[in-house]
Write a protein that holds these residues in place. Structure first.
Motif, mmCIF file in Angstrom:
data_model
loop_
_atom_site.group_PDB
_atom_site.id
_atom_site.type_symbol
_atom_site.label_atom_id
_atom_site.label_comp_id
_atom_site.label_asym_id
_atom_site.label_seq_id
_atom_site.Cartn_x
_atom_site.Cartn_y
_atom_site.Cartn_z
ATOM 1 N N ARG A 72 0.815 -1.261 -0.101
ATOM 2 C CA ARG A 72 0.022 0.011 0.162
ATOM 3 C C ARG A 72 0.800 1.033 -0.173
ATOM 4 N NH1 ARG A 72 -1.314 4.257 2.638
ATOM 5 N NH2 ARG A 72 -0.022 3.541 4.406
ATOM 6 N N ASN B 3 -7.420 3.922 1.211
ATOM 7 C CA ASN B 3 -5.901 4.114 1.454
ATOM 8 C C ASN B 3 -5.373 3.348 2.781
ATOM 9 O OD1 ASN B 3 -3.386 4.587 0.270
ATOM 10 N ND2 ASN B 3 -3.192 6.546 1.297
ATOM 11 N N LEU C 122 2.586 1.919 -3.487
ATOM 12 C CA LEU C 122 1.709 2.225 -4.648
ATOM 13 C C LEU C 122 1.445 3.668 -4.434
ATOM 14 C CD1 LEU C 122 -0.111 -0.999 -5.255
ATOM 15 C CD2 LEU C 122 1.508 0.201 -6.544
ATOM 16 N N VAL D 62 -4.705 2.798 -2.383
ATOM 17 C CA VAL D 62 -4.943 1.500 -2.223
ATOM 18 C C VAL D 62 -5.576 0.875 -1.205
ATOM 19 C CG1 VAL D 62 -3.717 -0.825 -2.427
ATOM 20 C CG2 VAL D 62 -2.728 1.395 -3.426
#
Length: 76
Positions: free
Chosen positions: A8, A62, A11, A27
C-alpha cells in the motif's frame, strides 16, 4: 498484514505517470485469514477478503483491513 501495508505504501507513495500526467493513487487492501487445515472454503475466504477491502474503503480508503475467518462459517 505487514506485506500488504508495504505494498500500500509503495503504491500510494507518489503519483503514477499515465501518458505524462501524474495520477495520485490510493490502495485499499482487504485481508482474510484461513483457519488452517485441509479443505478450506476458498469462496468464503475470498468473500471475507472482499468484505475486508470494502471495510477499508469505508474507513477512509488508502488502508489495510484484516478480518479473521468466521470459524462457524468455516465449519459449514
Amino acid at each position: 498484514a505487514c506485506v500488504a501495508e508495504r505494498i500500500r505504501r509503495a503504491l500510494a507513495g507518489g503519483p503514477v505517470p499515465v501518458e505524462g500526467t501524474p495520477i495520485p493513487v490510493t490502495v485499499s487492501i482487504g485481508i482474510a485469514v484461513h483457519a488452517g487445515g485441509p479443505g478450506g472454503d476458498s469462496d468464503l475466504l475470498l468473500s471475507e477478503a472482499d468484505r475486508a477491502m470494502y471495510r477499508a474503503k469505508g474507513a477512509g480508503r488508502n488502508r489495510v483491513e484484516a478480518l479473521p475467518l468466521n470459524l462457524e462459517q468455516a465449519k459449514g
